[in-house]
Design an enzyme around this catalytic site. Sequence first.
Site, PDB file in Angstrom:
ATOM      1  N   GLN A  55       1.945  -6.122  -3.203  1.00 16.39           N
ATOM      2  CA  GLN A  55       2.363  -6.208  -1.799  1.00 16.39           C
ATOM      3  C   GLN A  55       3.668  -5.400  -1.618  1.00 16.39           C
ATOM      4  O   GLN A  55       3.861  -4.430  -2.320  1.00 16.39           O
ATOM      5  CB  GLN A  55       2.545  -7.678  -1.350  1.00 16.39           C
ATOM      6  CG  GLN A  55       1.236  -8.428  -1.183  1.00 16.39           C
ATOM      7  CD  GLN A  55       0.613  -8.907  -2.483  1.00 16.39           C
ATOM      8  OE1 GLN A  55       1.266  -9.557  -3.291  1.00 16.39           O
ATOM      9  NE2 GLN A  55      -0.640  -8.613  -2.702  1.00 16.39           N
TER      10      GLN A  55
ATOM     11  N   ASP B 183       0.814  -1.228   0.000  1.00 16.56           N
ATOM     12  CA  ASP B 183       0.000   0.000   0.000  1.00 16.56           C
ATOM     13  C   ASP B 183       0.842   1.270   0.000  1.00 16.56           C
ATOM     14  O   ASP B 183       0.434   2.298   0.534  1.00 16.56           O
ATOM     15  CB  ASP B 183      -0.978   0.022   1.202  1.00 16.56           C
ATOM     16  CG  ASP B 183      -1.917  -1.163   1.176  1.00 16.56           C
ATOM     17  OD1 ASP B 183      -2.249  -1.622   0.082  1.00 16.56           O
ATOM     18  OD2 ASP B 183      -2.308  -1.626   2.260  1.00 16.56           O
TER      19      ASP B 183
ATOM     20  N   LYS C  13       2.021   2.093  -5.038  1.00 10.03           N
ATOM     21  CA  LYS C  13       2.605   1.510  -6.272  1.00 10.03           C
ATOM     22  C   LYS C  13       1.695   1.735  -7.464  1.00 10.03           C
ATOM     23  O   LYS C  13       2.160   2.026  -8.564  1.00 10.03           O
ATOM     24  CB  LYS C  13       2.805  -0.007  -6.090  1.00 10.03           C
ATOM     25  CG  LYS C  13       3.731  -0.386  -4.974  1.00 10.03           C
ATOM     26  CD  LYS C  13       3.761  -1.884  -4.766  1.00 10.03           C
ATOM     27  CE  LYS C  13       2.463  -2.483  -4.283  1.00 10.03           C
ATOM     28  NZ  LYS C  13       2.056  -2.104  -2.917  1.00 10.03           N
TER      29      LYS C  13
ATOM     30  N   GLY D 251      -4.568  -4.268  -3.890  1.00 10.08           N
ATOM     31  CA  GLY D 251      -5.521  -3.209  -4.222  1.00 10.08           C
ATOM     32  C   GLY D 251      -4.718  -1.976  -4.563  1.00 10.08           C
ATOM     33  O   GLY D 251      -4.063  -1.411  -3.691  1.00 10.08           O
ATOM     34  N   HIS D 252      -4.706  -1.618  -5.835  1.00  9.66           N
ATOM     35  CA  HIS D 252      -3.882  -0.498  -6.296  1.00  9.66           C
ATOM     36  C   HIS D 252      -4.794   0.634  -6.744  1.00  9.66           C
ATOM     37  O   HIS D 252      -5.521   0.505  -7.727  1.00  9.66           O
ATOM     38  CB  HIS D 252      -2.962  -0.963  -7.442  1.00  9.66           C
ATOM     39  CG  HIS D 252      -2.037  -2.078  -7.036  1.00  9.66           C
ATOM     40  ND1 HIS D 252      -1.417  -2.906  -7.930  1.00  9.66           N
ATOM     41  CD2 HIS D 252      -1.622  -2.490  -5.809  1.00  9.66           C
ATOM     42  CE1 HIS D 252      -0.669  -3.785  -7.273  1.00  9.66           C
ATOM     43  NE2 HIS D 252      -0.787  -3.556  -5.985  1.00  9.66           N
TER      44      HIS D 252
HETATM   45  P1  GDP Z   1      -0.699   0.326  -3.557  1.00  8.82           P
HETATM   46  O1  GDP Z   1      -1.329  -0.941  -3.094  1.00  8.82           O
HETATM   47  O2  GDP Z   1       0.761   0.391  -3.279  1.00  8.82           O
HETATM   48  O3  GDP Z   1      -1.005   0.639  -4.983  1.00  8.82           O
HETATM   49  O4  GDP Z   1      -1.367   1.486  -2.678  1.00  8.82           O
HETATM   50  P2  GDP Z   1      -2.926   1.634  -2.296  1.00  8.82           P
HETATM   51  O5  GDP Z   1      -3.658   2.120  -3.473  1.00  8.82           O
HETATM   52  O6  GDP Z   1      -3.429   0.412  -1.618  1.00  8.82           O
HETATM   53  O7  GDP Z   1      -2.833   2.732  -1.150  1.00  8.82           O
HETATM   54  C1  GDP Z   1      -2.279   3.976  -1.369  1.00  8.82           C
HETATM   55  C2  GDP Z   1      -3.347   5.040  -1.064  1.00  8.82           C
HETATM   56  O8  GDP Z   1      -2.731   6.304  -0.989  1.00  8.82           O
HETATM   57  C3  GDP Z   1      -4.390   5.171  -2.158  1.00  8.82           C
HETATM   58  O9  GDP Z   1      -5.621   5.518  -1.578  1.00  8.82           O
HETATM   59  C4  GDP Z   1      -3.871   6.307  -3.024  1.00  8.82           C
HETATM   60  O10 GDP Z   1      -4.910   6.998  -3.703  1.00  8.82           O
HETATM   61  C5  GDP Z   1      -3.242   7.184  -1.989  1.00  8.82           C
HETATM   62  N1  GDP Z   1      -2.074   7.970  -2.436  1.00  8.82           N
HETATM   63  C6  GDP Z   1      -1.052   7.590  -3.248  1.00  8.82           C
HETATM   64  N2  GDP Z   1      -0.111   8.557  -3.313  1.00  8.82           N
HETATM   65  C7  GDP Z   1      -0.552   9.558  -2.525  1.00  8.82           C
HETATM   66  C8  GDP Z   1       0.001  10.823  -2.130  1.00  8.82           C
HETATM   67  O11 GDP Z   1       1.090  11.208  -2.527  1.00  8.82           O
HETATM   68  N3  GDP Z   1      -0.733  11.580  -1.261  1.00  8.82           N
HETATM   69  C9  GDP Z   1      -1.955  11.171  -0.784  1.00  8.82           C
HETATM   70  N4  GDP Z   1      -2.581  11.981   0.061  1.00  8.82           N
HETATM   71  N5  GDP Z   1      -2.493   9.995  -1.121  1.00  8.82           N
HETATM   72  C10 GDP Z   1      -1.794   9.198  -1.963  1.00  8.82           C
HETATM   73  P1  IMO Z   2      -0.936  -4.188  -2.243  1.00  7.63           P
HETATM   74  O1  IMO Z   2      -0.477  -4.758  -3.554  1.00  7.63           O
HETATM   75  C1  IMO Z   2      -1.013  -4.558   2.124  1.00  7.63           C
HETATM   76  C2  IMO Z   2      -1.176  -8.623   3.751  1.00  7.63           C
HETATM   77  C3  IMO Z   2      -2.433  -9.084   4.473  1.00  7.63           C
HETATM   78  C4  IMO Z   2      -1.836 -10.052   5.474  1.00  7.63           C
HETATM   79  C5  IMO Z   2      -0.701 -10.702   4.680  1.00  7.63           C
HETATM   80  C6  IMO Z   2      -1.066 -12.051   4.053  1.00  7.63           C
HETATM   81  O2  IMO Z   2      -2.220  -3.453  -2.322  1.00  7.63           O
HETATM   82  O3  IMO Z   2       0.166  -3.426  -1.581  1.00  7.63           O
HETATM   83  P2  IMO Z   2      -2.586 -12.744   1.991  1.00  7.63           P
HETATM   84  O4  IMO Z   2      -4.049 -12.541   1.739  1.00  7.63           O
HETATM   85  O5  IMO Z   2      -1.713 -12.137   0.951  1.00  7.63           O
HETATM   86  O6  IMO Z   2      -2.229 -14.176   2.259  1.00  7.63           O
HETATM   87  O7  IMO Z   2      -2.313 -11.963   3.375  1.00  7.63           O
HETATM   88  O8  IMO Z   2      -0.371  -9.792   3.647  1.00  7.63           O
HETATM   89  N1  IMO Z   2      -1.380  -8.109   2.380  1.00  7.63           N
HETATM   90  C7  IMO Z   2      -1.290  -6.819   2.033  1.00  7.63           C
HETATM   91  N2  IMO Z   2      -1.083  -5.719   2.791  1.00  7.63           N
HETATM   92  N3  IMO Z   2      -1.120  -4.442   0.774  1.00  7.63           N
HETATM   93  C8  IMO Z   2      -1.306  -5.530   0.002  1.00  7.63           C
HETATM   94  O9  IMO Z   2      -1.281  -5.491  -1.351  1.00  7.63           O
HETATM   95  C9  IMO Z   2      -1.442  -6.789   0.624  1.00  7.63           C
HETATM   96  N4  IMO Z   2      -1.649  -8.056   0.171  1.00  7.63           N
HETATM   97  C10 IMO Z   2      -1.595  -8.843   1.247  1.00  7.63           C
HETATM   98  O10 IMO Z   2      -3.079  -7.998   5.094  1.00  7.63           O
HETATM   99  O11 IMO Z   2      -1.259  -9.357   6.540  1.00  7.63           O
HETATM  100 MG    MG Z   3      -2.874  -1.609  -1.868  1.00  8.28          MG
END
Ligand code: GDP
Ligand code: IMO
Ligand code: MG
Length: 433
Positions: A224, A13, A16, A40-41
């Site tokens: 991840q 999270d 990416k 979840g991206h």
């Molecule tokens: P990922 O799994 O690495 O793609 O990240 P996620 O999408 O799960 O979580 C990142 C969250 O931060 C999302 O809700 C993005 O919209 C938000 N986000 C990403 N970059 C920024 C930033 O520079 N500032 C803020 N405020 N939010 C951001």
């Molecule tokens: P993105 O790509 C954050 C965590 C779960 C749990 C552990 C194992 O959005 O960064 P799993 O279901 O993969 O066997 O769970 O890994 N986890 C993540 N945490 N971002 C993710 O993906 C994750 N995918 C799995 O919360 O602790």
């Molecule tokens: Mg994510």
Amino acid sequence: MSNLIVLGAQWGDEGKGKVVDLLADRFDVVARYQGGHNAGHTIYIGEQKFVLKLIPGGILRPNTEVVIGNGVVIDLAALIEEIEKLEESGIDVRNRLRVSNRAHVIFPFHRLIEKMSEARENRIPIGTTSRGIGPCYEDKTGRRGIRVADLMDAENFRMLYDILAADKQILAATFHLDEPVNYAEIREKTEEYAQRIRPLVCDTAAFLHEAMARGKRILFEGAQGTMLDIDHGTYPFVTSSSAAAGGACTGTGVPPTKIDGIAGVSKAYITRVGSGPFPSESKDAAGDLLRREGNEFGAVTGRPRRCGWFDVPLLRYTAMVNGFDTLVITKLDVLDHLEQIPVCIGYRLCGKELKEMPATYRELEAIQPIYKALPGWLAPTRGISRFEDLPSAARDYLRFLEESTGVEIGGVSIGPERNETIIRTGTKLQRLI
Ligand code: GDP
Ligand code: IMO
Ligand code: MG
């Protein structure tokens, strides 16, 4: 030729999705190499929000092709749902997505097995996403898994499926799982889904090699983060795949000799979803503030993310196992209102300063973090488009991270929108994209 890996430097999270989407228009192909719909991206284009799970970030760039590599585990229903949702938003997916014939398939009974291992007495619950990811990878390494290519041959699929289903029924009976599973219905549904994805299926390693031979550029997308990597993460509180840079090669069939650069994505602080050690976690009001300001709730499960301070030893470790050339620091804007920003600069265990990342979760849990407080900037950073225009305390904060981690900061994200990112001039990142 210049092929780049973009991956998470913390516990996932990191942003990416946003970074991959931003860079994708400079590449011809984006290839995802591991994980599944546990990812979840989130990507914002203006007000429009997309959450990608299985489909690589490049799909929102009309001229980029995307690949789901052999290292990914695929829940066919989730894949089809994601394709349909994107197509409803007017995005052409079917002509641009290729799915590896060597990727493994997640079945609904994998979720049941996961429930069992999470809930059993004397087992350590990991706090997984409950998507069946771990049990599917278990079947893969146990050499009894079913791959996409197997689905394309109906007779072969039925034979393999019946053996796997019989195995799961024995397990369910042994562990007294009384949840009903309709194995015949799952088989029929899978046969139907297989027909629907058939046109997308190919040998994606051969596709990527052909693309490279024609001078095309590939961006490898990690899901991840490194601390969730099955080998290098905080085991057993990890996911079941190789999220670190090495996974890009095993998960796509592109050799290390074809990789030109590796970019780590890290928040300006740190979060974690699920259980497991977290040395710089802030369990007080400051952590709540980060969660509120950063909207730190899981993109897949909606769970509140645990929040804490930037962890230098952790980043140095993930830089070591990945060989980061450059870092993109995201969510700097979330720190805008803080007077002081603690940064974890070292680990102590039993009074001794640690030089290496401990291997056991018990040691990791016992770590006493050493903090240094850096001055905040108390000024908005959103809307700034040049590094030089950031408040001077924000630049000092970033320089401190750069010097203490030993990795250049090539990019800084200051908002969720696609364009709210600064690429610093003269950096390796700028040369690699
Ligand atoms: P990922 O799994 O690495 O793609 O990240 P996620 O999408 O799960 O979580 C990142 C969250 O931060 C999302 O809700 C993005 O919209 C938000 N986000 C990403 N970059 C920024 C930033 O520079 N500032 C803020 N405020 N939010 C951001
Ligand atoms: P993105 O790509 C954050 C965590 C779960 C749990 C552990 C194992 O959005 O960064 P799993 O279901 O993969 O066997 O769970 O890994 N986890 C993540 N945490 N971002 C993710 O993906 C994750 N995918 C799995 O919360 O602790
Ligand atoms: Mg994510």
